[in-house]
Write an enzyme that holds these catalytic residues in place. Structure first.
Site, short mmCIF file in Angstrom:
data_model
loop_
_atom_site.label_atom_id
_atom_site.label_comp_id
_atom_site.label_asym_id
_atom_site.label_seq_id
_atom_site.Cartn_x
_atom_site.Cartn_y
_atom_site.Cartn_z
N ASN A 82 -7.71 -2.74 14.29
CA ASN A 82 -9.28 -2.87 13.80
C ASN A 82 -9.18 -4.23 12.37
OD1 ASN A 82 -8.15 -1.98 11.56
ND2 ASN A 82 -9.74 0.03 11.38
N GLU A 114 -9.82 -1.21 5.16
CA GLU A 114 -10.50 -1.17 6.62
C GLU A 114 -11.27 -2.07 6.54
OE1 GLU A 114 -8.61 0.11 8.47
OE2 GLU A 114 -8.12 2.10 7.76
N HIS A 146 -7.76 -4.38 10.08
CA HIS A 146 -7.04 -4.21 8.67
C HIS A 146 -5.83 -5.31 8.11
CE1 HIS A 146 -4.02 -0.43 9.72
NE2 HIS A 146 -3.95 -1.13 9.22
N ASP A 159 0.60 -1.21 -0.42
CA ASP A 159 -0.23 -0.59 -0.14
C ASP A 159 0.46 1.26 0.42
OD1 ASP A 159 1.12 -1.00 2.43
OD2 ASP A 159 -0.50 -0.65 3.25
C1 GLP Z 1 -0.24 -0.24 8.86
C2 GLP Z 1 -0.31 -0.72 7.63
C3 GLP Z 1 -0.15 -2.01 8.04
C4 GLP Z 1 0.56 -2.56 9.24
C5 GLP Z 1 -0.68 -1.99 10.04
C6 GLP Z 1 0.29 -2.99 11.44
O1 GLP Z 1 -0.65 0.84 8.56
N1 GLP Z 1 -1.06 -0.48 6.12
O2 GLP Z 1 0.30 -2.82 6.41
O3 GLP Z 1 0.36 -3.99 9.17
O4 GLP Z 1 -0.50 -1.30 10.16
O5 GLP Z 1 1.51 -1.82 11.32
P1 GLP Z 1 2.15 -1.74 13.09
O6 GLP Z 1 2.94 -3.51 12.49
O7 GLP Z 1 3.35 -0.56 13.01
O8 GLP Z 1 1.34 -2.54 14.22
#
Ligand code: GLP
Length: 262
Positions: free
Chosen positions: A141, A148, A143, A69
């Site tokens: 959440n 989302e 995702h 992304d």
């Molecule tokens: C981000 C990314 C995701 C990631 C998630 C968790 O916003 N777009 O691909 O898995 O949030 O992030 P973290 O690993 O820092 O908790």
């Protein structure tokens, strides 16, 4: 699903790296394609892959990296844009060539440009022969990428609105909440499911509810990561804290032990 629970984040990262390398080893006669997630969850895994390169157990010099992304509207070169993040946190660590890093082009904020960028991204992934192993984190959440809650289970790369929760969670990377982009381009859940292997890493108690809902709850757009249940080759690497909400834990541990030796 292979659900591997380790005592702490370091062992979790090591097992995830092993799952990634086993998956990439199946790419023969063409450069392997590694799907890349941002966020803190896979950082240990990327460091482990870097160690494997240093030890001569892995070589990413001809591999391609495909991002999940990208934010919409950040100027090219913005340090928190995911191209820059992945250049810093992955290319430099595992020896992936910067020109082999594919990231959706979210630099324009115009809908028509973004639609074209989304189609081009799907075409680029297809032209590389698809993703061999997709690394994933999970949002608190539920995702996946930036899909989302409410994302279609068969969705392809497209523009998505970021949820208020995700923008708050990611505000730590920006000077303040107002600077966090409101939209992103993200691979769809259908795009992610096309990868030949999925490797999800989650550590810490803040992820326990999302992990339990994704792995043991219903397959639902309300928990995008529940699509992992649909994929034929998913490896989930958790530490004890992230696994704390799982009801079938004993079964996963028994399964991970493998067949009895004769
Ligand atoms: C981000 C990314 C995701 C990631 C998630 C968790 O916003 N777009 O691909 O898995 O949030 O992030 P973290 O690993 O820092 O908790």
């Amino acid at each position: 699903m292979e659900i591997l629970v380790s005592p702490g984040p370091d062992e979790t990262a090591a097992r995830a790296a092993d799952a990634v390398l086993r998956g990439l080893a199946r790419a023969v006669d063409r450069p392997p394609v590694l799907g890349l997630a941002t966020g803190s969850s896979p950082l240990g895994l990327y460091r482990q892959l870097g160690r494997a390169v240093a030890d001569g157990r892995a070589d990413f010099s001809d591999a391609y990296g495909v991002a999940l992304d990208e934010y919409v509207g950040l100027p090219p070169g913005h340090p928190e844009g995911y191209r820059q993040v992945l250049l810093r946190e992955v290319c430099g660590v595992i020896g992936l060539a910067p020109e082999h890093l594919e990231v959706p082009d979210g630099s324009s904020a115009r809908a028509a440009d973004l639609e074209r960028a989304a189609v081009a991204y799907e075409e680029r992934i297809a032209s590389l022969g698809g993703v061999d192993v997709q690394v994933l984190g999970i949002g608190a959440n539920g995702h996946l990428g930036f899909n989302e809650p409410g994302s279609a289970l068969a969705s392809r790369t497209r523009v998505k609105r970021l949820s208020a929760r995700t923008r708050r969670d990611n505000a730590r990377f920006f000077t303040g909440l107002d600077d966090v982009p409101t939209h992103c381009l993200t691979q769809g859940l259908g795009t992610i499911l096309d990868a030949r292997r999925l490797v999800l890493v989650a550590t810490g108690d803040a992820k326990a509810d999302a992990v339990a809902a994704a792995l043991e709850g219903p397959l639902t757009a309300s928990v995008p990561a529940s699509v992992l249940q649909w994929h034929p080759d998913t490896v989930v690497c958790l530490d004890e804290a992230a696994a704390a909400g799982l009801r079938n834990r004993q079964y996963y541990d028994d399964s991970a032990a493998g067949l009895p030796t004769a």
